[in-house]
Design a protein around this motif. Structure first.
Motif, PDB file in Angstrom:
ATOM      1  N   LEU A 100       0.835  -1.204   0.000  1.00  0.00           N
ATOM      2  CA  LEU A 100       0.000   0.000   0.000  1.00  0.00           C
ATOM      3  C   LEU A 100       0.871   1.255   0.000  1.00  0.00           C
ATOM      4  CD1 LEU A 100      -2.864  -0.869   2.532  1.00  0.00           C
ATOM      5  CD2 LEU A 100      -2.769  -1.284   0.067  1.00  0.00           C
ATOM      6  N   GLU A 101       1.922   1.260   0.789  1.00  0.00           N
ATOM      7  CA  GLU A 101       2.807   2.425   0.858  1.00  0.00           C
ATOM      8  C   GLU A 101       3.476   2.701  -0.483  1.00  0.00           C
ATOM      9  OE1 GLU A 101       5.338   1.412   4.142  1.00  0.00           O
ATOM     10  OE2 GLU A 101       3.930   2.222   5.629  1.00  0.00           O
ATOM     11  N   ALA A 102       3.861   1.643  -1.196  1.00  0.00           N
ATOM     12  CA  ALA A 102       4.484   1.824  -2.519  1.00  0.00           C
ATOM     13  C   ALA A 102       3.500   2.469  -3.488  1.00  0.00           C
ATOM     14  CB  ALA A 102       4.980   0.480  -3.056  1.00  0.00           C
ATOM     15  N   ALA A 103       2.238   2.033  -3.449  1.00  0.00           N
ATOM     16  CA  ALA A 103       1.215   2.620  -4.321  1.00  0.00           C
ATOM     17  C   ALA A 103       0.946   4.072  -3.926  1.00  0.00           C
ATOM     18  CB  ALA A 103      -0.066   1.799  -4.269  1.00  0.00           C
ATOM     19  N   ILE A 104       0.875   4.338  -2.622  1.00  0.00           N
ATOM     20  CA  ILE A 104       0.654   5.711  -2.153  1.00  0.00           C
ATOM     21  C   ILE A 104       1.769   6.619  -2.664  1.00  0.00           C
ATOM     22  CG2 ILE A 104       0.642   7.212  -0.111  1.00  0.00           C
ATOM     23  CD1 ILE A 104      -0.687   4.802   1.406  1.00  0.00           C
ATOM     24  N   ASP A 105       3.009   6.179  -2.510  1.00  0.00           N
ATOM     25  CA  ASP A 105       4.156   6.990  -2.949  1.00  0.00           C
ATOM     26  C   ASP A 105       4.121   7.235  -4.453  1.00  0.00           C
ATOM     27  OD1 ASP A 105       5.016   7.044  -0.323  1.00  0.00           O
ATOM     28  OD2 ASP A 105       6.547   5.492  -0.602  1.00  0.00           O
ATOM     29  N   ARG A 106       3.816   6.197  -5.221  1.00  0.00           N
ATOM     30  CA  ARG A 106       3.757   6.296  -6.685  1.00  0.00           C
ATOM     31  C   ARG A 106       2.655   7.276  -7.106  1.00  0.00           C
ATOM     32  NH1 ARG A 106       3.425   1.176  -7.119  1.00  0.00           N
ATOM     33  NH2 ARG A 106       1.224   0.989  -7.647  1.00  0.00           N
ATOM     34  N   TRP A 107       1.472   7.103  -6.560  1.00  0.00           N
ATOM     35  CA  TRP A 107       0.340   7.948  -6.933  1.00  0.00           C
ATOM     36  C   TRP A 107       0.524   9.378  -6.434  1.00  0.00           C
ATOM     37  CZ3 TRP A 107      -4.164   4.149  -5.383  1.00  0.00           C
ATOM     38  CH2 TRP A 107      -4.224   3.110  -6.317  1.00  0.00           C
ATOM     39  N   ASN A 108       1.078   9.527  -5.239  1.00  0.00           N
ATOM     40  CA  ASN A 108       1.274  10.868  -4.688  1.00  0.00           C
ATOM     41  C   ASN A 108       2.244  11.666  -5.556  1.00  0.00           C
ATOM     42  OD1 ASN A 108       0.192  12.421  -2.609  1.00  0.00           O
ATOM     43  ND2 ASN A 108       2.079  12.305  -1.435  1.00  0.00           N
ATOM     44  N   GLU A 109       3.252  10.985  -6.074  1.00  0.00           N
ATOM     45  CA  GLU A 109       4.183  11.660  -6.974  1.00  0.00           C
ATOM     46  C   GLU A 109       3.472  12.102  -8.255  1.00  0.00           C
ATOM     47  OE1 GLU A 109       8.409  10.707  -9.122  1.00  0.00           O
ATOM     48  OE2 GLU A 109       8.103  10.042  -7.044  1.00  0.00           O
ATOM     49  N   GLU A 110       2.551  11.270  -8.728  1.00  0.00           N
ATOM     50  CA  GLU A 110       1.802  11.592  -9.949  1.00  0.00           C
ATOM     51  C   GLU A 110       0.903  12.816  -9.760  1.00  0.00           C
ATOM     52  OE1 GLU A 110      -1.715   9.634 -12.733  1.00  0.00           O
ATOM     53  OE2 GLU A 110      -0.402   8.294 -11.615  1.00  0.00           O
ATOM     54  N   VAL A 111       0.219  12.913  -8.627  1.00  0.00           N
ATOM     55  CA  VAL A 111      -0.737  14.010  -8.440  1.00  0.00           C
ATOM     56  C   VAL A 111      -0.085  15.272  -7.895  1.00  0.00           C
ATOM     57  CG1 VAL A 111      -2.738  12.515  -8.185  1.00  0.00           C
ATOM     58  CG2 VAL A 111      -1.484  13.210  -6.144  1.00  0.00           C
ATOM     59  N   GLY A 112       1.092  15.153  -7.307  1.00  0.00           N
ATOM     60  CA  GLY A 112       1.775  16.320  -6.771  1.00  0.00           C
ATOM     61  C   GLY A 112       1.256  16.701  -5.401  1.00  0.00           C
ATOM     62  N   PRO A 113       1.883  17.712  -4.800  1.00  0.00           N
ATOM     63  CA  PRO A 113       1.517  18.096  -3.434  1.00  0.00           C
ATOM     64  C   PRO A 113       0.095  18.648  -3.359  1.00  0.00           C
ATOM     65  CG  PRO A 113       3.110  19.635  -4.344  1.00  0.00           C
ATOM     66  CD  PRO A 113       2.952  18.533  -5.355  1.00  0.00           C
ATOM     67  N   LEU A 114      -0.506  18.437  -2.228  1.00  0.00           N
ATOM     68  CA  LEU A 114      -1.847  18.945  -1.961  1.00  0.00           C
ATOM     69  C   LEU A 114      -1.713  20.400  -1.531  1.00  0.00           C
ATOM     70  CD1 LEU A 114      -4.846  18.126  -1.722  1.00  0.00           C
ATOM     71  CD2 LEU A 114      -4.391  17.541   0.653  1.00  0.00           C
ATOM     72  N   GLU A 115      -2.331  21.292  -2.277  1.00  0.00           N
ATOM     73  CA  GLU A 115      -2.184  22.718  -1.994  1.00  0.00           C
ATOM     74  C   GLU A 115      -3.395  23.317  -1.303  1.00  0.00           C
ATOM     75  OE1 GLU A 115      -0.973  24.591  -5.636  1.00  0.00           O
ATOM     76  OE2 GLU A 115       0.797  23.322  -5.797  1.00  0.00           O
ATOM     77  N   ASN A 116      -4.481  22.552  -1.209  1.00  0.00           N
ATOM     78  CA  ASN A 116      -5.694  23.038  -0.574  1.00  0.00           C
ATOM     79  C   ASN A 116      -6.489  21.834  -0.102  1.00  0.00           C
ATOM     80  OD1 ASN A 116      -7.847  24.622   0.269  1.00  0.00           O
ATOM     81  ND2 ASN A 116      -8.042  25.732  -1.667  1.00  0.00           N
TER      82      ASN A 116
END
Length: 194
Positions: A100-116
């Motif tokens: 799960l952590e690997a998928a979270i890291d992969r997807w989080n990189e794709e969507v970028g930081p949460l700004e709001n």
């Protein structure tokens, strides 16, 4: 786990109690039963999310990878339910949390930081992923409540916590792959001070 149900109703729960796999009878609002129920509800809602993702993957091929990541989660939640029903049963393992952590890291990189802050909406899929996320948080709270009364394995607590994180990022990656703008929270207008 060779036991299978041959009869769906037993009438043994009509008085507000249910049997656990270890032979104990507990009330249906016992923290263990409550945790099992919340995990089951989460599993059902993930099933709905997966069905909706499957319908959309022909027009949005990027959704297939999300299905691949989420589909095993239903099985692992069933494992967690088994652990909750049978306290000596151990099925969940740490490598599943790492998956799960690997998928979270992969997807989080794709969507970028949460700004709001974002709201659960934009499409049915995005909203359903957020429903699952909020139910994962509820399941986590129920499991933590049980843990305070009758300790449960750390891996189960970590798994449901990480799953809620995964579902949050899944909602964001669904929006990106469907090319739908995330619904950003807007603070209420403040009245001018006199």
């Amino acid at each position: 786990m060779g036991y299978r149900l041959s009869k769906i109703y037993t009438r043994t729960g009509d008085t507000g109690e249910t049997g656990l796999a270890d032979g104990r009878r507990v009330t249906k609002d016992h923290p263990r039963v409550d945790a099992m129920g919340e995990v089951d509800t989460l599993n059902s809602q993930i099933g709905l999310l997966l069905a909706d993702l499957a319908k959309q993957q022909t027009t949005h091929p990027g959704l297939a990878e999300i299905i691949e990541v989420l589909a095993p989660c239903q099985h692992r939640l069933f494992d967690l339910g088994g652990e909750l029903a049978m306290p000596d049963y151990q099925a969940l393992q740490a490598p599943e949390i790492e998956r799960l952590e690997a998928a979270i890291d992969r997807w989080n990189e794709e969507v970028g930081p949460l700004e709001n802050f974002i709201l659960p909406g934009g499409s049915r899929l995005i909203a359903q992923a957020h429903v699952c996320r909020s139910l994962a948080r509820s399941a986590e709270r129920r499991c933590q409540h049980l843990n305070a009364v009758e300790p449960i394995r750390d891996v189960g607590l970590a798994y449901v916590n990480r799953l809620s994180d995964l579902l949050f990022v899944a909602a964001r990656v669904i929006a990106k792959r469907q090319q739908i703008d995330e619904v950003l929270w807007q603070a209420a207008a403040k009245e001018p001070q006199s």
